[in-house]
Design a protein around this motif. Structure first.
Motif, PDB file in Angstrom:
ATOM      1  N   THR A 205       0.857  -1.180   0.000  1.00 45.67           N
ATOM      2  CA  THR A 205       0.000   0.000   0.000  1.00 45.67           C
ATOM      3  C   THR A 205       0.897   1.234   0.000  1.00 45.67           C
ATOM      4  O   THR A 205       1.864   1.308   0.765  1.00 45.67           O
ATOM      5  CB  THR A 205      -0.903   0.028   1.238  1.00 45.67           C
ATOM      6  OG1 THR A 205      -1.767  -1.118   1.224  1.00 45.67           O
ATOM      7  CG2 THR A 205      -1.747   1.290   1.274  1.00 45.67           C
ATOM      8  N   TYR A 206       0.572   2.211  -0.839  1.00 47.71           N
ATOM      9  CA  TYR A 206       1.404   3.399  -0.972  1.00 47.71           C
ATOM     10  C   TYR A 206       0.740   4.597  -0.304  1.00 47.71           C
ATOM     11  O   TYR A 206      -0.479   4.766  -0.389  1.00 47.71           O
ATOM     12  CB  TYR A 206       1.655   3.710  -2.452  1.00 47.71           C
ATOM     13  CG  TYR A 206       2.548   2.706  -3.133  1.00 47.71           C
ATOM     14  CD1 TYR A 206       3.897   2.970  -3.336  1.00 47.71           C
ATOM     15  CD2 TYR A 206       2.034   1.480  -3.576  1.00 47.71           C
ATOM     16  CE1 TYR A 206       4.724   2.040  -3.966  1.00 47.71           C
ATOM     17  CE2 TYR A 206       2.855   0.545  -4.194  1.00 47.71           C
ATOM     18  CZ  TYR A 206       4.199   0.839  -4.379  1.00 47.71           C
ATOM     19  OH  TYR A 206       5.017  -0.085  -4.988  1.00 47.71           O
ATOM     20  N   ALA A 207       1.541   5.413   0.340  1.00 50.74           N
ATOM     21  CA  ALA A 207       1.032   6.670   0.875  1.00 50.74           C
ATOM     22  C   ALA A 207       0.587   7.554  -0.292  1.00 50.74           C
ATOM     23  O   ALA A 207       1.235   7.576  -1.345  1.00 50.74           O
ATOM     24  CB  ALA A 207       2.117   7.366   1.689  1.00 50.74           C
ATOM     25  N   THR A 208      -0.494   8.267  -0.114  1.00 48.83           N
ATOM     26  CA  THR A 208      -1.068   9.029  -1.224  1.00 48.83           C
ATOM     27  C   THR A 208      -0.790  10.525  -1.166  1.00 48.83           C
ATOM     28  O   THR A 208      -0.903  11.211  -2.187  1.00 48.83           O
ATOM     29  CB  THR A 208      -2.593   8.830  -1.259  1.00 48.83           C
ATOM     30  OG1 THR A 208      -3.148   9.242  -0.004  1.00 48.83           O
ATOM     31  CG2 THR A 208      -2.936   7.353  -1.496  1.00 48.83           C
TER      32      THR A 208
ATOM     33  N   THR B  91      19.872  19.108  -6.318  1.00 46.75           N
ATOM     34  CA  THR B  91      19.034  18.238  -7.138  1.00 46.75           C
ATOM     35  C   THR B  91      17.783  17.810  -6.374  1.00 46.75           C
ATOM     36  O   THR B  91      17.855  17.443  -5.200  1.00 46.75           O
ATOM     37  CB  THR B  91      19.832  16.988  -7.563  1.00 46.75           C
ATOM     38  OG1 THR B  91      21.015  17.387  -8.243  1.00 46.75           O
ATOM     39  CG2 THR B  91      18.988  16.093  -8.452  1.00 46.75           C
ATOM     40  N   LEU B  92      16.645  17.854  -7.052  1.00 45.64           N
ATOM     41  CA  LEU B  92      15.392  17.414  -6.445  1.00 45.64           C
ATOM     42  C   LEU B  92      15.159  15.953  -6.789  1.00 45.64           C
ATOM     43  O   LEU B  92      15.104  15.578  -7.968  1.00 45.64           O
ATOM     44  CB  LEU B  92      14.224  18.255  -6.942  1.00 45.64           C
ATOM     45  CG  LEU B  92      12.827  17.814  -6.454  1.00 45.64           C
ATOM     46  CD1 LEU B  92      12.732  17.901  -4.937  1.00 45.64           C
ATOM     47  CD2 LEU B  92      11.733  18.649  -7.125  1.00 45.64           C
ATOM     48  N   ARG B  93      15.009  15.139  -5.738  1.00 46.48           N
ATOM     49  CA  ARG B  93      14.689  13.718  -5.934  1.00 46.48           C
ATOM     50  C   ARG B  93      13.396  13.415  -5.196  1.00 46.48           C
ATOM     51  O   ARG B  93      13.236  13.737  -4.013  1.00 46.48           O
ATOM     52  CB  ARG B  93      15.833  12.832  -5.424  1.00 46.48           C
ATOM     53  CG  ARG B  93      17.155  13.115  -6.125  1.00 46.48           C
ATOM     54  CD  ARG B  93      18.163  12.014  -5.891  1.00 46.48           C
ATOM     55  NE  ARG B  93      17.711  10.747  -6.479  1.00 46.48           N
ATOM     56  CZ  ARG B  93      18.451   9.618  -6.444  1.00 46.48           C
ATOM     57  NH1 ARG B  93      19.648   9.613  -5.871  1.00 46.48           N
ATOM     58  NH2 ARG B  93      17.996   8.519  -6.991  1.00 46.48           N
ATOM     59  N   ARG B  94      12.488  12.797  -5.941  1.00 48.95           N
ATOM     60  CA  ARG B  94      11.177  12.474  -5.386  1.00 48.95           C
ATOM     61  C   ARG B  94      11.140  11.009  -4.959  1.00 48.95           C
ATOM     62  O   ARG B  94      11.737  10.157  -5.620  1.00 48.95           O
ATOM     63  CB  ARG B  94      10.081  12.773  -6.405  1.00 48.95           C
ATOM     64  CG  ARG B  94       9.962  14.263  -6.754  1.00 48.95           C
ATOM     65  CD  ARG B  94       8.856  14.508  -7.771  1.00 48.95           C
ATOM     66  NE  ARG B  94       8.606  15.936  -7.977  1.00 48.95           N
ATOM     67  CZ  ARG B  94       9.266  16.679  -8.850  1.00 48.95           C
ATOM     68  NH1 ARG B  94      10.213  16.133  -9.629  1.00 48.95           N
ATOM     69  NH2 ARG B  94       9.000  17.961  -8.958  1.00 48.95           N
ATOM     70  N   PHE B  95      10.419  10.742  -3.905  1.00 44.03           N
ATOM     71  CA  PHE B  95      10.333   9.360  -3.403  1.00 44.03           C
ATOM     72  C   PHE B  95       8.903   9.035  -2.990  1.00 44.03           C
ATOM     73  O   PHE B  95       8.121   9.914  -2.628  1.00 44.03           O
ATOM     74  CB  PHE B  95      11.294   9.132  -2.233  1.00 44.03           C
ATOM     75  CG  PHE B  95      10.970   9.944  -1.007  1.00 44.03           C
ATOM     76  CD1 PHE B  95      10.149   9.438   0.000  1.00 44.03           C
ATOM     77  CD2 PHE B  95      11.498  11.223  -0.839  1.00 44.03           C
ATOM     78  CE1 PHE B  95       9.853  10.183   1.133  1.00 44.03           C
ATOM     79  CE2 PHE B  95      11.211  11.973   0.297  1.00 44.03           C
ATOM     80  CZ  PHE B  95      10.390  11.457   1.278  1.00 44.03           C
TER      81      PHE B  95
ATOM     82  N   GLY C   9       1.660   7.472  -4.410  1.00 45.05           N
ATOM     83  CA  GLY C   9       2.018   6.198  -5.018  1.00 45.05           C
ATOM     84  C   GLY C   9       1.820   6.149  -6.518  1.00 45.05           C
ATOM     85  O   GLY C   9       2.492   5.379  -7.211  1.00 45.05           O
ATOM     86  N   SER C  10       0.906   6.951  -7.049  1.00 48.61           N
ATOM     87  CA  SER C  10       0.670   6.948  -8.491  1.00 48.61           C
ATOM     88  C   SER C  10       1.566   7.941  -9.225  1.00 48.61           C
ATOM     89  O   SER C  10       1.543   7.996 -10.457  1.00 48.61           O
ATOM     90  CB  SER C  10      -0.798   7.271  -8.780  1.00 48.61           C
ATOM     91  OG  SER C  10      -1.145   8.549  -8.258  1.00 48.61           O
ATOM     92  N   ASP C  11       2.353   8.712  -8.496  1.00 46.71           N
ATOM     93  CA  ASP C  11       3.250   9.689  -9.126  1.00 46.71           C
ATOM     94  C   ASP C  11       4.566   9.030  -9.512  1.00 46.71           C
ATOM     95  O   ASP C  11       4.974   8.020  -8.933  1.00 46.71           O
ATOM     96  CB  ASP C  11       3.523  10.850  -8.162  1.00 46.71           C
ATOM     97  CG  ASP C  11       2.273  11.639  -7.824  1.00 46.71           C
ATOM     98  OD1 ASP C  11       1.373  11.688  -8.684  1.00 46.71           O
ATOM     99  OD2 ASP C  11       2.197  12.199  -6.723  1.00 46.71           O
ATOM    100  N   SER C  12       5.224   9.627 -10.455  1.00 39.06           N
ATOM    101  CA  SER C  12       6.559   9.138 -10.804  1.00 39.06           C
ATOM    102  C   SER C  12       7.530   9.538  -9.700  1.00 39.06           C
ATOM    103  O   SER C  12       7.382  10.596  -9.066  1.00 39.06           O
ATOM    104  CB  SER C  12       7.004   9.729 -12.147  1.00 39.06           C
ATOM    105  OG  SER C  12       7.057  11.150 -12.056  1.00 39.06           O
TER     106      SER C  12
END
Length: 301
Positions: free
Chosen positions: A114-117, A128-132, A174-177
């Motif tokens: 289950t992913y946090a939304t 640098t911006l890194r998304r997680f 969770g649905s984001d890149s």
């Protein structure tokens, strides 16, 4: 003709009047005594009432049995605390002197996540911006939002990687890149995920440590709830171990490798394998110390 002697008859007449008056007085005294007796001057015993058994109280009104100590009310949230699964209690951010959580830890679950939304703010000021993303294994009993809060509070701290001034981080849904995902998985699932990525986390045949594989920082639920021997022996709270293990595995994802202890008895750099050994240092959970980047000698592995 004999003339009556009036002087002799006069005393008899008075004697009769006195007797008459005395008789009347005696009668009156008797009447008064009787009246006084029957009007309550003297107590008169009442006839006993028939005994009637008291009607039983309804169950809701029945008095509680007496005890030697006053009864105390349970806290308002005690029912919630006792009925909530132990793993739900583990999900919240912890503090204080807790070294590890009590209770058993699920060794395996569904293998899916289950992913946090929610999307977080950007942490850090430049670089640098890194998304997680953040994910929790279904069936592990852990709350994904609580785990996400733990990850964000750790990585958003100025003592973490963003404090170096060359990196920004942002949690996305969770649905984001995303550039990478932080997973919380039961030990068997973590073992399988790490093995697929080329890392064996087993000790004595049991998946023990956490790991990083490309794009994945995988936190072993056993460690997240039970900490690790070096931290327990040093009496370092579980909350600090959680900071350490998240910083360590995300550090691998950011390109950092294992390090050694720079000074015996000093704080251990975060890239020391502190879950297994402190290499002569003492536990320390952060990549930065005293407002500076903090590292140790590079190791061959």
């Amino acid at each position: 003709m004999i003339t009556p002697d009036l002087s002799a008859r006069e005393p008899d007449r008075w004697r009769q009047w006195w007797l008459y008056l005395l008789s009347v007085a005696m009668v009156l005294l008797t009447v008064v005594s009787v009246v006084e007796y029957n009007t309550g001057r003297q107590p008169v015993a009442a006839a006993p009432l028939p005994s009637v058994a008291p009607a039983p109280l309804p169950a809701s009104a029945a008095p509680a049995p007496a005890t030697s100590a006053p009864a105390t009310s349970a806290p308002a949230d005690s029912a919630v605390a006792t009925s909530a699964p132990a793993t739900e209690q583990a999900s919240s951010l912890i503090d204080g002197d807790v070294l590890q959580l009590s209770g058993s830890v699920p060794t395996h679950a569904s293998g899916s996540f289950t992913y946090a939304t929610k999307r977080g703010t950007i942490m850090g000021t430049k670089g640098t911006l890194r998304r997680f993303r953040v994910a929790v294994e279904k069936g592990s009993g852990e709350d994904v939002d609580a785990f996400a809060d733990q990850v964000v509070s750790t990585l958003g701290d100025d003592r973490s990687w963003i404090g170096n001034g060359n990196l920004r981080l942002q949690m996305v849904g969770g649905s984001d890149s995303a550039d990478f995902t932080v997973y919380l998985a039961t030990r068997n699932t973590a073992g399988e995920m790490c093995q697929r990525g080329g890392t064996n986390i087993r000790i004595g045949g049991v998946p023990y440590t956490s790991c990083r594989t490309p794009g994945k920082a995988i936190i072993n639920l056993d460690r997240y709830r039970k900490s690790a021997t070096p931290y327990i022996e040093a009496k370092v709270p579980l909350a600090i171990y959680r900071n350490y293990v998240i910083n360590h595995e995300v550090g691998h994802e950011l390109g950092h490798h294992h390090e050694g202890c720079p000074k015996s008895g000093g704080p251990a750099p975060v890239m020391v394998q502190q879950t297994l050994t402190l290499r002569g240092c003492v536990p320390y959970a952060w990549p930065r110390r005293n407002d500076h980047s903090f590292s140790g000698p590079a190791l061959s592995r």
